[in-house]
Design a protein around this motif. Structure first.
Motif, PDB file in Angstrom:
ATOM      1  N   GLU A 386       0.826  -1.207   0.000  1.00 15.11           N
ATOM      2  CA  GLU A 386       0.000   0.000   0.000  1.00 15.11           C
ATOM      3  C   GLU A 386       0.859   1.255   0.000  1.00 15.11           C
ATOM      4  OE1 GLU A 386      -2.749   0.201   3.210  1.00 15.11           O
ATOM      5  OE2 GLU A 386      -3.285   2.291   2.844  1.00 15.11           O
ATOM      6  N   HIS A 387       1.948   1.229   0.784  1.00 15.29           N
ATOM      7  CA  HIS A 387       2.771   2.432   0.914  1.00 15.29           C
ATOM      8  C   HIS A 387       4.025   2.401   0.040  1.00 15.29           C
ATOM      9  CE1 HIS A 387       0.346   3.961   4.222  1.00 15.29           C
ATOM     10  NE2 HIS A 387       0.345   2.742   4.732  1.00 15.29           N
ATOM     11  N   GLY A 388       4.459   1.203  -0.377  1.00 10.69           N
ATOM     12  CA  GLY A 388       5.667   1.103  -1.185  1.00 10.69           C
ATOM     13  C   GLY A 388       5.421   0.936  -2.661  1.00 10.69           C
ATOM     14  N   GLY A 389       4.190   0.691  -3.060  1.00  7.83           N
ATOM     15  CA  GLY A 389       3.874   0.525  -4.467  1.00  7.83           C
ATOM     16  C   GLY A 389       3.842  -0.941  -4.873  1.00  7.83           C
ATOM     17  N   SER A 390       3.273  -1.192  -6.071  1.00 10.34           N
ATOM     18  CA  SER A 390       3.083  -2.572  -6.530  1.00 10.34           C
ATOM     19  C   SER A 390       4.382  -3.272  -6.897  1.00 10.34           C
ATOM     20  CB  SER A 390       2.146  -2.584  -7.736  1.00 10.34           C
ATOM     21  OG  SER A 390       2.702  -1.817  -8.793  1.00 10.34           O
ATOM     22  N   ASP A 391       5.511  -2.509  -7.043  1.00 12.30           N
ATOM     23  CA  ASP A 391       6.787  -3.134  -7.388  1.00 12.30           C
ATOM     24  C   ASP A 391       7.766  -3.150  -6.213  1.00 12.30           C
ATOM     25  OD1 ASP A 391       8.360  -0.266  -9.070  1.00 12.30           O
ATOM     26  OD2 ASP A 391       7.131  -0.436  -7.247  1.00 12.30           O
ATOM     27  N   VAL A 392       7.252  -3.016  -5.000  1.00 13.03           N
ATOM     28  CA  VAL A 392       8.104  -2.994  -3.820  1.00 13.03           C
ATOM     29  C   VAL A 392       8.735  -4.373  -3.593  1.00 13.03           C
ATOM     30  CG1 VAL A 392       6.294  -3.647  -2.187  1.00 13.03           C
ATOM     31  CG2 VAL A 392       8.178  -2.194  -1.415  1.00 13.03           C
ATOM     32  N   THR A 393       9.892  -4.381  -2.974  1.00 14.43           N
ATOM     33  CA  THR A 393      10.548  -5.632  -2.598  1.00 14.43           C
ATOM     34  C   THR A 393      10.454  -5.794  -1.089  1.00 14.43           C
ATOM     35  OG1 THR A 393      12.098  -5.553  -4.457  1.00 14.43           O
ATOM     36  CG2 THR A 393      12.727  -6.911  -2.565  1.00 14.43           C
ATOM     37  N   VAL A 394       9.955  -6.963  -0.658  1.00 10.65           N
ATOM     38  CA  VAL A 394       9.777  -7.249   0.766  1.00 10.65           C
ATOM     39  C   VAL A 394      10.723  -8.392   1.150  1.00 10.65           C
ATOM     40  CG1 VAL A 394       8.154  -7.963   2.560  1.00 10.65           C
ATOM     41  CG2 VAL A 394       7.374  -6.533   0.655  1.00 10.65           C
ATOM     42  N   ILE A 405      10.429  -8.051   9.099  1.00  6.55           N
ATOM     43  CA  ILE A 405       9.851  -7.841   7.770  1.00  6.55           C
ATOM     44  C   ILE A 405      10.223  -6.426   7.356  1.00  6.55           C
ATOM     45  CG2 ILE A 405       7.748  -7.767   6.371  1.00  6.55           C
ATOM     46  CD1 ILE A 405       7.475  -9.332   9.747  1.00  6.55           C
ATOM     47  N   GLU A 406      10.921  -6.268   6.247  1.00  8.42           N
ATOM     48  CA  GLU A 406      11.299  -4.930   5.793  1.00  8.42           C
ATOM     49  C   GLU A 406      11.053  -4.804   4.300  1.00  8.42           C
ATOM     50  OE1 GLU A 406      16.076  -5.242   4.810  1.00  8.42           O
ATOM     51  OE2 GLU A 406      15.427  -4.245   6.644  1.00  8.42           O
ATOM     52  N   ASP A 407      10.911  -3.547   3.828  1.00  4.88           N
ATOM     53  CA  ASP A 407      10.708  -3.301   2.401  1.00  4.88           C
ATOM     54  C   ASP A 407      11.607  -2.160   1.953  1.00  4.88           C
ATOM     55  OD1 ASP A 407       7.727  -1.880   3.595  1.00  4.88           O
ATOM     56  OD2 ASP A 407       9.339  -0.667   2.706  1.00  4.88           O
ATOM     57  N   ASP A 408      11.650  -1.916   0.639  1.00  2.79           N
ATOM     58  CA  ASP A 408      12.472  -0.838   0.086  1.00  2.79           C
ATOM     59  C   ASP A 408      11.612   0.338  -0.367  1.00  2.79           C
ATOM     60  OD1 ASP A 408      11.250  -1.945  -2.089  1.00  2.79           O
ATOM     61  OD2 ASP A 408      13.070  -2.257  -3.270  1.00  2.79           O
ATOM     62  N   GLY A 409      10.456   0.497   0.286  1.00  2.00           N
ATOM     63  CA  GLY A 409       9.560   1.602  -0.040  1.00  2.00           C
ATOM     64  C   GLY A 409      10.035   2.916   0.552  1.00  2.00           C
ATOM     65  N   ASP A 457      17.339  -0.680   3.057  1.00  3.28           N
ATOM     66  CA  ASP A 457      17.258   0.022   1.771  1.00  3.28           C
ATOM     67  C   ASP A 457      16.392   1.267   1.851  1.00  3.28           C
ATOM     68  OD1 ASP A 457      17.187  -3.176   0.119  1.00  3.28           O
ATOM     69  OD2 ASP A 457      18.887  -1.806   0.383  1.00  3.28           O
ATOM     70  N   GLY A 458      16.232   1.803   3.051  1.00  2.00           N
ATOM     71  CA  GLY A 458      15.492   3.047   3.217  1.00  2.00           C
ATOM     72  C   GLY A 458      14.012   2.897   3.453  1.00  2.00           C
TER      73      GLY A 458
END
Length: 476
Positions: A386-394, A405-409, A457-458
């Motif tokens: 929802e916050h990182g976009g449809s191409d986010v990496t989790v 659990i982390e993402d690059d959003g 990754d921020g």
């Protein structure tokens, strides 16, 4: 005249021309048969033949109007709506519009009229009136249910109105009265600070009330003073109170009594009862309202119906999240071992992930309530997308005493770390604000800890600690 008659012979409205005394029919077009159920020949033979099939309940009013025409007391032009019992078409609604033609002296000597079939318009009007009546009935039912829920809510609830930026008590439930012990008459119209300790009054006046008025979700500790002088420690949750037009006129303040452990137990019990009411008594009429809108949309194309449907869908989502929030906080007492990586992969497949990518580095088996832990991962995955976009990496990995659990959003600002787990907190226009609150409730139910920080990754990183893993054969 010939051109007029060709025109009148091809229209669906009935045209007629009569002397003011109705002594003869000067002209009538073929549509008189479709409208009134009489042939043109019958109309020429009898100028009042059009009355033959007029509905009994409407005929007296038309006859009175004819008398008024004869004695000169009627005001022209005339517009009449009445029913015709058509011999072939059943009951039809028609609209007759009559006016006079004057001679060279200005005196009326001819009556001209046009009659239109308005059955479909009347039927649509009646359907809308019926739907409006049904919606009003539903609204009254909702109002009654709201009042019941307001009174039976397991927390002290107060409605305030803002006067010169001061909170004036306008309404309150029985829980507020019973807990503080004041007479109801003494509460209405009083400033809310009259029921606060000096310290809590200062907190409210220093910005607490203005934050609620400005739309900020407030969750703060407040100390209330009972009628006997005892201090009641409470957790305040306050949200803006709005009119139907969206204007903020005050607040809805809810106080959770946290003075004694037994009080918390009673609140939890009443919360379960409240949850049952929400689940059944709100969801059922919600389904009725949704069905009513679907039926109304078939008959009427309106943006208001689309907005109402969106509102009902959002209400259903809020009810689902509220029920889950109320139920997921129960302590986990039957944790079972299972493979964490397999469960994570299953959760990822359940969520609409679009083009997002998952790196699953979990290897161990975990002791937990599997169904509730699945909700944790699904909610966190949805939050990342929802916050990182449809191409986010989790990325999911293990810690010494837990997992992350982390993402690059875009990540979460450090100023929001203390707020994101609050119920109702959301920066998304379509979000309910309960997703991360549910996550925190489930984590707490396992007696684990959760914190949010920046990802490598921020993006955002959620770390869950104090987790119990199943020991491998070589561990002691």
């Amino acid at each position: 005249r010939e051109r007029f008659e060709r025109f009148a012979g091809n229209v669906q409205d009935a045209f007629f021309l009569l002397p003011t005394d109705y002594s003869e029919t000067k002209y009538v077009n073929p549509a008189v048969e479709t409208i009134y159920g009489i042939t043109p020949e019958e109309a020429y033979d009898d100028p009042t033949a059009w009355l033959r099939h007029v509905h009994t309940d409407d005929k007296d009013e038309l006859l009175k109007n004819l008398e008024a025409q004869q004695d000169g007391t009627v005001e022209w032009p005339i517009e009449q709506e009445f029913r015709v019992n058509h011999p072939n078409r059943g009951v039809r609604w028609v609209q007759a519009r009559l006016d006079v033609i004057t001679n060279e002296n200005g005196d009326p000597f001819r009556i001209t009229g046009v009659t239109t079939d308005i059955t479909r318009r009347i039927e649509r009007k009646q359907q809308l009136e019926q739907q409006t009546e049904e919606l009003e009935h539903l609204a009254n039912k909702y109002e009654s249910q709201y009042r019941t829920l307001f009174e039976e809510a397991p927390v002290m609830t107060v409605l305030t109105r803002s006067e010169d930026d001061r909170p004036i008590t306008e309404d309150y439930n029985s829980q507020f009265v019973e807990t503080l012990g004041y007479d109801a008459d003494a509460i209405t119209g009083s400033e809310l600070t009259e029921f606060y300790t000096p310290e809590s009054e200062e907190e409210l006046q220093s910005g607490g009330y203005s934050r609620s008025i400005n739309g900020e979700f407030t969750r703060e500790k407040r100390d209330l003073v009972a009628n006997d002088g005892e201090v009641v420690e409470a957790l305040l949750r306050s949200v803006p109170r709005r009119t139907a037009d969206g204007e903020i006129i005050g607040t809805v303040a809810m106080y959770i009594d946290i003075t004694e452990r037994e009080s918390v137990k009673r609140t939890n019990k009443r919360l379960e009862e409240f949850t049952s009411v929400v689940s059944h008594d709100l969801r059922n009429p919600l389904q009725v309202a949704t069905g009513g809108i679907e039926m109304a949309s078939i008959e009427c194309d309106s943006d208001y119906l689309d907005e109402a449907e969106k509102g009902l869908n959002r209400m259903e989502t809020l009810i689902d999240d509220l029920l889950m929030l109320a139920r997921e906080g129960k302590e986990v007492t039957d944790a079972q071992p299972f493979d964490l990586a397999t469960m994570i992969n299953g959760c990822w497949e359940t969520v609409d992930t679009g083009q997002a990518a998952l790196f699953n580095n979990a290897e161990r088996s975990i002791l937990a309530d599997k169904s509730r832990l699945k909700q944790v991962f699904e909610n966190l995955f949805r939050n990342s997308i929802e916050h990182g976009g449809s191409d986010v990496t989790v990325t999911v990995g293990e810690l010494d005493d837990g997992f992350y659990i982390e993402d690059d959003g875009p990540g979460i600002s450090s100023e929001e770390y203390d707020d994101i787990f609050e119920a109702g907190y959301s920066k998304s226009a379509d979000g309910t604000g309960f997703g991360l609150s549910i996550v925190e409730e489930i984590i707490a139910a396992h007696d684990w800890q959760i914190r949010v920080t920046g990802g490598s990754d921020g993006g955002a990183r959620f770390e869950v600690m104090d987790v119990e893993f199943e020991k491998s054969s070589g561990e002691v």
